[in-house]
Every structure is written in structure tokens, then in C-alpha cells.
Design a protein around this motif. Structure first.
Motif, PDB file in Angstrom:
ATOM      1  N   ARG A 126     -38.881 -17.633  33.488  1.00 12.67           N
ATOM      2  CA  ARG A 126     -37.782 -18.279  34.214  1.00 12.67           C
ATOM      3  C   ARG A 126     -38.090 -18.377  35.700  1.00 12.67           C
ATOM      4  N   ALA A 127     -38.682 -17.322  36.267  1.00 13.67           N
ATOM      5  CA  ALA A 127     -39.000 -17.345  37.688  1.00 13.67           C
ATOM      6  C   ALA A 127     -40.030 -18.425  38.002  1.00 13.67           C
ATOM      7  N   LEU A 128     -41.053 -18.546  37.160  1.00 14.44           N
ATOM      8  CA  LEU A 128     -42.057 -19.587  37.372  1.00 14.44           C
ATOM      9  C   LEU A 128     -41.456 -20.972  37.193  1.00 14.44           C
ATOM     10  N   GLU A 129     -40.546 -21.111  36.229  1.00 13.76           N
ATOM     11  CA  GLU A 129     -39.899 -22.409  35.993  1.00 13.76           C
ATOM     12  C   GLU A 129     -39.005 -22.787  37.164  1.00 13.76           C
ATOM     13  N   ARG A 130     -38.253 -21.801  37.688  1.00 19.81           N
ATOM     14  CA  ARG A 130     -37.348 -22.084  38.822  1.00 19.81           C
ATOM     15  C   ARG A 130     -38.098 -22.539  40.066  1.00 19.81           C
ATOM     16  N   THR A 131     -39.297 -22.035  40.263  1.00 19.60           N
ATOM     17  CA  THR A 131     -40.065 -22.387  41.458  1.00 19.60           C
ATOM     18  C   THR A 131     -40.994 -23.577  41.221  1.00 19.60           C
ATOM     19  N   GLY A 132     -40.849 -24.246  40.087  1.00 14.63           N
ATOM     20  CA  GLY A 132     -41.620 -25.442  39.821  1.00 14.63           C
ATOM     21  C   GLY A 132     -43.074 -25.197  39.469  1.00 14.63           C
ATOM     22  N   ARG A 133     -43.394 -23.996  39.040  1.00 15.62           N
ATOM     23  CA  ARG A 133     -44.787 -23.669  38.749  1.00 15.62           C
ATOM     24  C   ARG A 133     -45.070 -23.630  37.250  1.00 15.62           C
ATOM     25  N   LEU A 134     -44.065 -23.907  36.460  1.00 19.14           N
ATOM     26  CA  LEU A 134     -44.214 -23.961  35.012  1.00 19.14           C
ATOM     27  C   LEU A 134     -43.290 -25.047  34.481  1.00 19.14           C
ATOM     28  N   GLU A 135     -43.835 -25.915  33.635  1.00 15.89           N
ATOM     29  CA  GLU A 135     -43.048 -26.954  32.977  1.00 15.89           C
ATOM     30  C   GLU A 135     -43.084 -26.719  31.478  1.00 15.89           C
ATOM     31  N   ALA A 136     -41.896 -26.612  30.876  1.00 13.03           N
ATOM     32  CA  ALA A 136     -41.806 -26.391  29.436  1.00 13.03           C
ATOM     33  C   ALA A 136     -41.181 -27.612  28.780  1.00 13.03           C
ATOM     34  N   ARG A 196     -46.904 -26.483  30.592  1.00 14.08           N
ATOM     35  CA  ARG A 196     -47.902 -26.878  31.590  1.00 14.08           C
ATOM     36  C   ARG A 196     -47.795 -25.938  32.792  1.00 14.08           C
ATOM     37  N   LEU A 197     -48.934 -25.458  33.274  1.00 12.97           N
ATOM     38  CA  LEU A 197     -48.960 -24.618  34.474  1.00 12.97           C
ATOM     39  C   LEU A 197     -50.397 -24.501  34.963  1.00 12.97           C
ATOM     40  N   GLU A 198     -50.548 -24.072  36.214  1.00 12.16           N
ATOM     41  CA  GLU A 198     -51.900 -23.877  36.738  1.00 12.16           C
ATOM     42  C   GLU A 198     -52.321 -22.432  36.511  1.00 12.16           C
ATOM     43  N   VAL A 199     -53.621 -22.176  36.683  1.00 10.34           N
ATOM     44  CA  VAL A 199     -54.177 -20.902  36.244  1.00 10.34           C
ATOM     45  C   VAL A 199     -53.613 -19.715  37.019  1.00 10.34           C
TER      46      VAL A 199
END
Length: 406
Positions: A372-382, A355-358
């Protein structure tokens, strides 16, 4: 119902809106076709948002310009739209007109099979709320030219420098192609873009010097001079080189301006090793700033059109898009033998891999941010580590740099 349409016969209105938005301190200079219809000003197409479809409605609520470009993304060239000059006069602000203009622009891009939109924002949070996000960062290095003296001792006498005119842009195309292959979002340049945007400036034309070696151009730099005698600075906006020797030769060229300028300033990609090459890195003032912003136009079409590593994989991706409904939902991405299909699924289930925004998806796709960078900053949920590993394999982080302002 508002109307979004070209404004070819209202260039004075476009000039007025743009002047008020970006240069209000200069008042409203009269529109002069001889001054404002140069090649630089005529690139791209103008669009306006009107209150109705009536032909006599000559008072747009807001305006913009679209540049029809091509950029490099993951080894391929994709249609890209440059969005610029978004302007609204004060009497029409705070009514949602810009939001409608942006949505209509994306719809036009989609109709033209454009994959990416890029822009230089006046404020990042403004465009981030509509789905654009930072494409790359720009490193600015400023210091005394004497720090570049080390470059003179590591260069040979085999090359020479020559100042080029706009009609000689083709001399630079080969080495620029090497640069464009190195960086995501680097633009393909047609003759008009070379002449108007590289050799031409908004207020004054820059100097363009090529470094020639064995009859071929191995590097070049684009720069202007700022300030007055005794307090002058050399501003290098583009530094392109084929190899280390060419880079050192370009830096030595800048050093040879020591008697003429007190400072030199470079705007460069992060991987150009200026601080590693100069004599005293502690005397270099380095700042990092956000560069342009990028956005996917159509998720399904773009993910289907990309090239991928040689790996078979499948993912379901839930995307949030605050501006256009065709990107809002769940998409199934299937990759086999380096090619992909991506289709909207929207089966109503909550079981998705990612899940992520556009905006975050756009950064992931062009290579700006890693999974990993997007996941660490809460912008990607796997959903799990397997989804993360698959996404990392399909979308590895790459060097991205779009430095030319439009």
C-alpha cells in the motif's frame, strides 16, 4: 573495452583514491602498510575498473570494495554483498565509469549467487538512479542522561556489567542472534567482523559492555565518548537486549554516566521505545534519517529463493531495471506450499498483475515498504485489488534494520 578486475597489488592506489573521495581535507597521506593493513582494512576484496586488459595498465578509472556477507531476510539467511569505497579521481569523473563499475559488480554478485547488495550512500539520489533504495531508517535520540533515571527504579540487582575485549566476542553471539532474528537485513557476523567492525573503530575502538544475568549475556551496548570535560557526549551505536529488563538495565548503565557526560545519543531501530521510557520525552531530540540502501541482484533467482507464507498464489510482475538487463522484463512468480519458482516470461503482452522498478521491488522483498505504501507513492502499479491482496499476503511489511556502517 574496459576491464573490471581485482587490485590486490595496488593497495596504495586504492588508499589514494579513497582518501581523496572521502577525506580530501586531510590531503593525501602516504600509504603505510603498518597503519592501513589492519584487520579492519583487509576485510573484503578490492576491485577496479581499468581502461584495458593490459597487465601494465596500473591506473584504474575507479575502485570499490566488496564485503561478502550474509543477512536475514524473511526468516532465512541469504548471501549479501556490502558495496563500499566507490571512488573515482577527478580526472576520470563524468565519463560513466561508476555506472560500469556498479554493473560489473552486480554481474560478479550474480556469478557468486549473491541475492542482495547493500551500501551506505554519499547521496541517495545518486544510487537510486541505479536501482538501490533505502533499506531502513535510523532513529537518533539525544538528551541529558538524567532523563534515564526512571530506568534505575525498574531494574533488579540480579545482573552485572562487564567490559569485554575483542577476543570475547563469542559471549555476545547468543543475544545478538535474538536481535538478528528480529530485524530484516541484520548481518550474520563471523569472528573477523566482530573483532574489526564491532570491537574495532576506524579512528578509535569503542567501549563494549555486556549485561550478564545468571551467567549469560542478556544485553550489551557499544559506545564511544565525544567532546571534552564539561561538554561530553556518550554515543551509543549498538544497543542489543533480550528482554525489557535487559533494556532497562542498559539504560540505567547509561544514566550512571551522568557525572561524566552531559548528553547521551542513541542510534536505534524505530521500535526501541526510548521516548516511551524516559522521564520527559519532550526533552528528547529525535531525528529520523535514511540508513543504508538495498538492491536485489537477480530478480528471478532471489524471488525463487525466498520463503513465503503458507499460501498458493501466482503473479506476473513487470520490473524496470536501469542498470542490468537480466532484471528488465516480465517475471512469473508461482508460490505453492511456501516455496516458489520465478521465471522470466517476456511474452510481449501488456497484461501483467504488477509493475514496479527494481528499487521498489527490493524494498518490498526485504520488508521495508508495504504494498500500500509503494502504491500510494506511485512506485507500484497493480492491475486490480486481487493483485494487491496477493502481493500483500506474499510480502508483508516487516521490521528491517541494518545499522552497522561499513
Amino acid at each position: 573495452m574496459v576491464d573490471y578486475r581485482p587490485i590486490p597489488d595496488e593497495r596504495d592506489v586504492f588508499h589514494e583514491y579513497r582518501s581523496y573521495a572521502f577525506q580530501p581535507e586531510e590531503g593525501l597521506p602516504a600509504y603505510d602498510p603498518d597503519e592501513h593493513e589492519t584487520l579492519r582494512d583487509t576485510l573484503g576484496t578490492r576491485r577496479g575498473l581499468y581502461a584495458s586488459e593490459a597487465a601494465d595498465d596500473a591506473d584504474p578509472r575507479c575502485v570499490c570494495r566488496h564485503y561478502w556477507l550474509e543477512s536475514h531476510v524473511r526468516g532465512d539467511v541469504h548471501r549479501t554483498a556490502g558495496l563500499a569505497s566507490v571512488s573515482t579521481p577527478p580526472e576520470y569523473r563524468r565519463r560513466g565509469h561508476v555506472r560500469q563499475l556498479l554493473a560489473r559488480s552486480l554481474a560478479e554478485y550474480r556469478d557468486r549467487d549473491v541475492r542482495f547488495s547493500v551500501l551506505w550512500p554519499f547521496r541517495y539520489r545518486f544510487y537510486r538512479q541505479y536501482g538501490w533504495d533505502t533499506a531502513n531508517r535510523v532513529r537518533t535520540h539525544e538528551f541529558e542522561p538524567s532523563l534515564l533515571s526512571v530506568a534505575t527504579g525498574e531494574t533488579t540487582d540480579g545482573g552485572r556489567f562487564r567490559r569485554l575485549e575483542a577476543d570475547e566476542y563469542d559471549r555476545l553471539e547468543s543475544v545478538y542472534a535474538t536481535h538478528a532474528e528480529r530485524y530484516g537485513l541484520a548481518l550474520e557476523r563471523d569472528p573477523d567482523w566482530w573483532r574489526a567492525r564491532v570491537f574495532g573503530g576506524s579512528d578509535r575502538d569503542p567501549f563494549v559492555y555486556a549485561y550478564e544475568r545468571d551467567g549469560d549475556v542478556a544485553g550489551y551496548l557499544v559506545y564511544t565518548m565525544a567532546g571534552e570535560q564539561g561538554d561530553r557526549r556518550m554515543d551509543v551505536s549498538e544497543l542489543v537486549f533480550a528482554d525489557r529488563e535487559a533494556l532497562l538495565s542498559l539504560l540505567a548503565f547509561c544514566y550512571r554516566h551522568e557525572s561524566q557526560v552531559q548528553r547521551v545519543r542513541f542510534e536505534l531501530p524505530a521500535d526501541v521505545p526510548i521516548r516511551d521510557l524516559v522521564r520527559d520525552p519532550d526533552e528528547v531530540e529525535t531525528t529520523v534519517s535514511d540508513g543504508p540502501m538495498v538492491r536485489i541482484v537477480d530478480v528471478a533467482e532471489t524471488l525463487s529463493a525466498l520463503s513465503y507464507p503458507d499460501r498458493d498464489a501466482g503473479l506476473t510482475i513487470a520490473v524496470e531495471d536501469p542498470l542490468v538487463d537480466w532484471n528488465e522484463g516480465t517475471f512469473a512468480l508461482e508460490v505453492a506450499d511456501g516455496t516458489a519458482t520465478c521465471e522470466r516470461t517476456d511474452d510481449g503482452t501488456d497484461a501483467v498483475d504488477v509493475r514496479l522498478e527494481v528499487g521498489a521491488l527490493s524494498q518490498l522483498v526485504v520488508g521495508t515498504r508495504s504494498v500500500r505504501a509503494l502504491e500510494r507513492t506511485g512506485r507500484l502499479e497493480a492491475q486490480d485489488s486481487d493483485a494487491v491482496s496477493t502481493l500483500e499476503a506474499l510480502f508483508p511489511e516487516t521490521d528491517v534494520y541494518l545499522g552497522e556502517f561499513f
